[in-house]
Design a protein around this motif. Structure first.
Motif, PDB file in Angstrom:
ATOM      1  N   ASN A  46     -10.803   7.502  13.107  1.00  0.00           N
ATOM      2  CA  ASN A  46      -9.662   7.653  12.159  1.00  0.00           C
ATOM      3  C   ASN A  46      -9.988   7.338  10.617  1.00  0.00           C
ATOM      4  O   ASN A  46      -9.627   8.134   9.576  1.00  0.00           O
ATOM      5  CB  ASN A  46      -8.426   7.140  12.150  1.00  0.00           C
ATOM      6  CG  ASN A  46      -7.616   7.630  13.603  1.00  0.00           C
ATOM      7  OD1 ASN A  46      -8.161   8.893  13.858  1.00  0.00           O
ATOM      8  ND2 ASN A  46      -6.689   7.075  14.290  1.00  0.00           N
ATOM      9  N   ARG A  47     -10.724   6.025  10.602  1.00  0.00           N
ATOM     10  CA  ARG A  47     -11.175   5.820   9.222  1.00  0.00           C
ATOM     11  C   ARG A  47     -12.206   6.781   8.403  1.00  0.00           C
ATOM     12  O   ARG A  47     -12.117   6.890   7.394  1.00  0.00           O
ATOM     13  CB  ARG A  47     -11.664   4.358   9.201  1.00  0.00           C
ATOM     14  CG  ARG A  47     -11.982   3.550   8.039  1.00  0.00           C
ATOM     15  CD  ARG A  47     -12.133   2.274   8.363  1.00  0.00           C
ATOM     16  NE  ARG A  47     -11.685   1.311   9.137  1.00  0.00           N
ATOM     17  CZ  ARG A  47     -11.779   1.009  10.441  1.00  0.00           C
ATOM     18  NH1 ARG A  47     -13.235   1.264  10.735  1.00  0.00           N
ATOM     19  NH2 ARG A  47     -11.038   0.062  11.051  1.00  0.00           N
ATOM     20  N   GLU A  48     -13.259   7.052   9.512  1.00  0.00           N
ATOM     21  CA  GLU A  48     -14.338   7.936   9.047  1.00  0.00           C
ATOM     22  C   GLU A  48     -13.778   9.373   8.629  1.00  0.00           C
ATOM     23  O   GLU A  48     -14.248   9.988   7.761  1.00  0.00           O
ATOM     24  CB  GLU A  48     -15.419   8.341  10.179  1.00  0.00           C
ATOM     25  CG  GLU A  48     -16.138   7.017  10.293  1.00  0.00           C
ATOM     26  CD  GLU A  48     -16.824   6.687   9.091  1.00  0.00           C
ATOM     27  OE1 GLU A  48     -17.434   7.489   8.243  1.00  0.00           O
ATOM     28  OE2 GLU A  48     -16.702   5.278   8.839  1.00  0.00           O
ATOM     29  N   GLU A  49     -12.658   9.903   9.402  1.00  0.00           N
ATOM     30  CA  GLU A  49     -12.022  11.072   9.131  1.00  0.00           C
ATOM     31  C   GLU A  49     -11.359  11.050   7.691  1.00  0.00           C
ATOM     32  O   GLU A  49     -11.294  12.024   6.990  1.00  0.00           O
ATOM     33  CB  GLU A  49     -11.106  11.505  10.217  1.00  0.00           C
ATOM     34  CG  GLU A  49     -12.101  12.028  11.524  1.00  0.00           C
ATOM     35  CD  GLU A  49     -10.940  12.246  12.402  1.00  0.00           C
ATOM     36  OE1 GLU A  49      -9.707  12.247  12.538  1.00  0.00           O
ATOM     37  OE2 GLU A  49     -11.647  12.696  13.807  1.00  0.00           O
ATOM     38  N   ALA A  50     -10.679   9.930   7.532  1.00  0.00           N
ATOM     39  CA  ALA A  50      -9.790   9.763   6.401  1.00  0.00           C
ATOM     40  C   ALA A  50     -10.846   9.855   4.989  1.00  0.00           C
ATOM     41  O   ALA A  50     -10.442  10.313   3.949  1.00  0.00           O
ATOM     42  CB  ALA A  50      -9.135   8.540   6.254  1.00  0.00           C
ATOM     43  N   LYS A  51     -11.892   9.103   5.335  1.00  0.00           N
ATOM     44  CA  LYS A  51     -12.995   9.007   4.295  1.00  0.00           C
ATOM     45  C   LYS A  51     -13.509  10.452   3.730  1.00  0.00           C
ATOM     46  O   LYS A  51     -13.653  10.692   2.581  1.00  0.00           O
ATOM     47  CB  LYS A  51     -14.041   8.056   4.886  1.00  0.00           C
ATOM     48  CG  LYS A  51     -15.117   7.714   3.517  1.00  0.00           C
ATOM     49  CD  LYS A  51     -16.210   6.967   4.173  1.00  0.00           C
ATOM     50  CE  LYS A  51     -17.208   6.775   3.111  1.00  0.00           C
ATOM     51  NZ  LYS A  51     -18.465   5.732   3.629  1.00  0.00           N
ATOM     52  N   ALA A  52     -13.859  11.125   5.001  1.00  0.00           N
ATOM     53  CA  ALA A  52     -14.342  12.530   4.637  1.00  0.00           C
ATOM     54  C   ALA A  52     -13.027  13.330   3.882  1.00  0.00           C
ATOM     55  O   ALA A  52     -13.335  14.005   3.069  1.00  0.00           O
ATOM     56  CB  ALA A  52     -14.719  13.346   5.772  1.00  0.00           C
TER      57      ALA A  52
END
Length: 66
Positions: A46-52
């Motif tokens: 989720n953190r990686e998706e939010a960053k993207a």
């Protein structure tokens, strides 16, 4: 993913003696570790998706202001 740990704990709890004397503590600990790993993996994803998404939004704003 942790289904086998749930089933093992369920089977252990069928034995009332083991349930009340701490015989299932090891199985419960393994279940907790599996659930913890799933939670941390999900949080990382989720953190990686939010960053993207954030980068995409910032890029869109940058293009809008140019």
């Amino acid at each position: 993913v942790c289904r086998e740990f749930f089933q093992a704990l369920e089977a252990c709890h069928q034995n009332g003696w083991a349930k009340w004397t701490g015989g299932c503590n090891g199985v419960k600990h393994e279940l907790n570790m599996c659930l913890r790993k799933e939670r941390t993996d999900r949080a990382s994803k989720n953190r990686e998706e939010a960053k993207a998404r954030r980068q995409k939004t910032e890029q869109a704003w940058k293009e809008l202001h140019e």
